[in-house]
Design an enzyme around this catalytic site. Structure first.
Site, PDB file in Angstrom:
ATOM      1  N   TYR A   1      41.823 -33.734-115.254  1.00 14.21           N
ATOM      2  CA  TYR A   1      42.412 -33.910-116.584  1.00 14.21           C
ATOM      3  C   TYR A   1      42.391 -35.377-117.039  1.00 14.21           C
ATOM      4  O   TYR A   1      43.132 -35.755-117.927  1.00 14.21           O
ATOM      5  CB  TYR A   1      43.843 -33.365-116.603  1.00 14.21           C
ATOM      6  CG  TYR A   1      43.891 -31.865-116.379  1.00 14.21           C
ATOM      7  CD1 TYR A   1      43.517 -30.983-117.389  1.00 14.21           C
ATOM      8  CD2 TYR A   1      44.274 -31.335-115.148  1.00 14.21           C
ATOM      9  CE1 TYR A   1      43.539 -29.608-117.188  1.00 14.21           C
ATOM     10  CE2 TYR A   1      44.298 -29.953-114.940  1.00 14.21           C
ATOM     11  CZ  TYR A   1      43.931 -29.102-115.969  1.00 14.21           C
ATOM     12  OH  TYR A   1      43.953 -27.739-115.764  1.00 14.21           O
TER      13      TYR A   1
ATOM     14  N   TYR B   1      47.140 -24.990-121.530  1.00 14.91           N
ATOM     15  CA  TYR B   1      48.442 -25.445-121.018  1.00 14.91           C
ATOM     16  C   TYR B   1      48.461 -26.956-120.799  1.00 14.91           C
ATOM     17  O   TYR B   1      49.508 -27.562-120.691  1.00 14.91           O
ATOM     18  CB  TYR B   1      48.808 -24.684-119.732  1.00 14.91           C
ATOM     19  CG  TYR B   1      48.470 -25.362-118.413  1.00 14.91           C
ATOM     20  CD1 TYR B   1      47.248 -25.164-117.790  1.00 14.91           C
ATOM     21  CD2 TYR B   1      49.386 -26.199-117.785  1.00 14.91           C
ATOM     22  CE1 TYR B   1      46.940 -25.783-116.590  1.00 14.91           C
ATOM     23  CE2 TYR B   1      49.089 -26.819-116.572  1.00 14.91           C
ATOM     24  CZ  TYR B   1      47.864 -26.602-115.979  1.00 14.91           C
ATOM     25  OH  TYR B   1      47.568 -27.226-114.793  1.00 14.91           O
ATOM     26  N   ARG B   2      47.273 -27.577-120.797  1.00 19.34           N
ATOM     27  CA  ARG B   2      47.140 -28.986-120.439  1.00 19.34           C
ATOM     28  C   ARG B   2      45.682 -29.319-120.702  1.00 19.34           C
ATOM     29  O   ARG B   2      44.834 -28.438-120.660  1.00 19.34           O
ATOM     30  CB  ARG B   2      47.469 -29.090-118.952  1.00 19.34           C
ATOM     31  CG  ARG B   2      47.233 -30.373-118.255  1.00 19.34           C
ATOM     32  CD  ARG B   2      47.566 -30.150-116.787  1.00 19.34           C
ATOM     33  NE  ARG B   2      47.511 -31.383-116.030  1.00 19.34           N
ATOM     34  CZ  ARG B   2      47.706 -31.456-114.719  1.00 19.34           C
ATOM     35  NH1 ARG B   2      47.979 -30.367-114.044  1.00 19.34           N
ATOM     36  NH2 ARG B   2      47.647 -32.607-114.088  1.00 19.34           N
TER      37      ARG B   2
ATOM     38  N   HIS C   1      34.898 -32.396-111.591  1.00 17.48           N
ATOM     39  CA  HIS C   1      35.023 -31.379-112.625  1.00 17.48           C
ATOM     40  C   HIS C   1      36.160 -31.713-113.571  1.00 17.48           C
ATOM     41  O   HIS C   1      37.025 -32.523-113.265  1.00 17.48           O
ATOM     42  CB  HIS C   1      35.226 -30.002-112.002  1.00 17.48           C
ATOM     43  CG  HIS C   1      36.555 -29.831-111.325  1.00 17.48           C
ATOM     44  ND1 HIS C   1      36.887 -30.480-110.160  1.00 17.48           N
ATOM     45  CD2 HIS C   1      37.633 -29.100-111.650  1.00 17.48           C
ATOM     46  CE1 HIS C   1      38.110 -30.147-109.806  1.00 17.48           C
ATOM     47  NE2 HIS C   1      38.587 -29.313-110.689  1.00 17.48           N
TER      48      HIS C   1
ATOM     49  N   ASP D   1      47.308 -28.098-105.260  1.00 19.64           N
ATOM     50  CA  ASP D   1      46.109 -28.429-104.503  1.00 19.64           C
ATOM     51  C   ASP D   1      45.207 -29.234-105.419  1.00 19.64           C
ATOM     52  O   ASP D   1      44.913 -28.776-106.511  1.00 19.64           O
ATOM     53  CB  ASP D   1      45.381 -27.209-103.920  1.00 19.64           C
ATOM     54  CG  ASP D   1      45.355 -25.976-104.807  1.00 19.64           C
ATOM     55  OD1 ASP D   1      46.394 -25.661-105.405  1.00 19.64           O
ATOM     56  OD2 ASP D   1      44.307 -25.327-104.880  1.00 19.64           O
TER      57      ASP D   1
END
Ligand code: ADP
Length: 526
Positions: free
Chosen positions: A91, A471-472, A386, A150
């Protein structure tokens, strides 16, 4: 040296000097080598102009030093981007939304202030990692469990503020937050909940205090710097067990998820439950995809393959924690409820009494058993990295069918080949909803990254058209995602920005976070 937007090199040099006076010269980082470390190693803008690059970083050792930094930033209008341990994997890592921001790195504030194994909570500073907290609990032989995400290298503060999750019974991490200490944009210190009462004896035990409940204002936001946080922990359970439920046909998913929702919302099934499809996994192994591409193989054909090869269409591994007698009964009851679906089958899973020595083969289970680790990197394969696209969809079989169709149409329209469909089936990660996780690969290839960004943006739109939102998101897409939360002409975003302007008139804290820009930088919205 890069300077923050709108700040003159002279002013920036003066501010850096003052930061050094506040925290010590060795804790202000301005060299290219040091600043480089705060870029996102997995940026979708690798080697492009838009890559988010900070100008410097400063690491305070306590609340007073954090306050001093905020005062200097106000004086020179320097944007600060706050991080706790700065992992924020997939993110944006520790990179800011606005290039030129100074990273406010709270890693030195890493004190574990209290852990209670009588009432099961902890009070920690932002730099405390899940590993630190786990070690502390082990060393002090405390009978509590943490619920690491994780990978487990991040922090309870950063992960909870971002509304991340673990795998055990306390997986919704923001829901475990109880009491915060916050440095506001004007440099003042505030405590939330019972912490507002001087000498309070229940700061980590009762969330709400008196009056409006403001903790949510500091999650996924840029309204304050959280310098302490209470988090609820789990009493160490006596036992763990898991088991897998499998159904044969495509349409079985509807009663399957209904049953799962009943068991999950009744807190009989605990921990997160990932939806799996052995049949679609088999299909992927033969070069197919997970989503429904127009004109692709029919459901009847897939079901025929499933029947012939004895491969179930849908399955889910379910997890139970608690007294040994109770978890056995919970699994029995779970099987009883699922038995209403004709042809359902079950696989008995693992069963542990604690404390337990885990075998190497149980790598993935470690998170679920409250043991932070980095084994997830072994499963991510050989990709560079990723970024995650993570929409929330309803917890229902019908919604999963619709989502797979919508994603398939987007992939078809954008020409994404089956082997590059970076999608897993959804997880019941938060109560009462599914979240899909699409791990977009990041490459050192400008054209491939550009293409992935187009697909990512198209998915945001397509999801919004169907009533699903993320959600984010990665710092690169915060404006895009905020833009689709647009009910009544962006009433919520306008409220966020009204609050922003009132609390932070100089616009110094994390400009652009969650699409919230301070007035002076608002035109920067993409
Ligand atoms: P982790 O290392 O646990 O993954 P980070 O430290 O990267 O988490 O934090 C994730 C995001 O949460 C940051 O990008 C920032 O926007 C926000 N954040 C982190 N720590 C704080 C804090 N102490 N106060 C306010 N916001 C924070």
């Amino acid at each position: 040296m890069r300077v923050p937007p709108g700040v003159s090199p002279g002013d920036f040099a003066a501010a850096i000097k003052q930061f050094e006076a506040a925290v010590g010269k060795e804790w202000v980082f301005t060299s290219d080598d040091d600043v480089e470390l705060y870029r996102d190693s997995y940026s979708p803008f690798w080697h492009e102009e838009e890559d988010r690059v900070p100008s410097a970083a400063v690491a305070p050792d306590g609340v007073e030093q954090a306050q001093a930094i905020v005062k200097i930033a106000n004086a020179y209008k320097i944007p600060l981007w706050t991080i706790s341990t700065g992992r924020n994997l997939a993110y944006g890592g520790s990179s800011p939304a606005l290039s030129g921001s100074v990273i406010l790195d709270l890693k030195r504030m890493n004190r574990i202030l209290e852990v209670s194994d009588k009432n099961h909570y902890a009070l920690v500073e932002p730099g405390v990692s899940y590993f630190d907290l786990y070690r502390y609990i082990q060393e002090h032989k405390l009978k509590v469990w943490i619920d690491p995400p994780d990978p487990g290298w991040g922090s309870p503060v950063g992960n909870s503020l971002e509304r991340g999750g673990g795998r055990g019974p306390l997986h919704d991490h923001f829901a475990t937050v109880c009491g915060m200490e916050v440095v506001l944009p004007n440099g003042e210190v505030m405590r939330t909940g019972m912490g507002a009462l001087p000498g309070s004896k229940t700061w980590q035990q009762y969330k709400y205090g008196f009056g409006p409940y403001v903790d949510g204002l500091f999650s996924q936001s840029n309204f304050g710097i959280v310098t302490k946080m209470g988090v609820w922990l789990l009493p160490e359970p006596e036992a763990y067990r898991d088991g897998t439920v499998m159904v044969a046909r495509h349409d079985d998913l509807v009663p399957f998820v209904e049953t799962l929702a009943y068991l999950y919302n009744s807190q009989i099934v605990q921990g997160t439950a990932a939806l799996d499809s052995p049949l679609l996994t088999y299909r992927v192994s033969k070069g197919g995809g997970v989503v429904d591409l127009p004109g692709d193989i029919s459901v009847a054909e897939l079901e025929r393959i499933g029947r012939e090869q004895n491969i179930p269409y849908w399955s889910s591994e379910l997890h139970f924690y608690g007294p040994a007698k109770v978890v056995d009964l919970q699994w029995e009851f779970t099987k009883e409820r699922f038995s209403a679906i004709p042809g359902v089958t079950f696989k008995e899973g693992r069963s542990y009494r604690f404390p337990v020595e885990l075998k190497d083969s149980d790598d993935v289970l470690r998170q679920a058993l409250g043991i932070p680790n980095l084994s997830v990197f072994g499963f991510l394969g050989k990709t560079l990295g990723h970024m995650d696209f993570s929409p929330i969809v309803p917890l229902s079989g019908e919604a999963v069918f619709e989502a797979l169709k919508v994603f398939g149409e987007v992939y078809h329209e954008m020409g994404v080949p089956p082997q590059n469909q970076f999608i897993s089936l959804p997880w019941a990660f938060f109560p009462r909803a599914f979240v899909f996780l699409f791990g977009f690969q990041i490459m050192h290839d400008v054209e491939a990254n550009k293409r992935n960004r187009e697909v990512f943006r198209r998915l945001i739109e397509a999801c919004a058209e169907h009533g699903w939102g993320e959600y984010r998101t990665h710092v690169a897409y915060m404006d895009d995602v905020a833009n689709v939360y647009s009910y009544n002409n962006h009433a919520m975003l306008r409220l966020h920005e009204t609050v922003k302007d009132a609390l932070d008139p100089n616009g110094i804290l994390s400009p652009g976070k969650s699409g919230i820009w301070p007035k002076r930088l608002r035109k920067a919205r993409a």
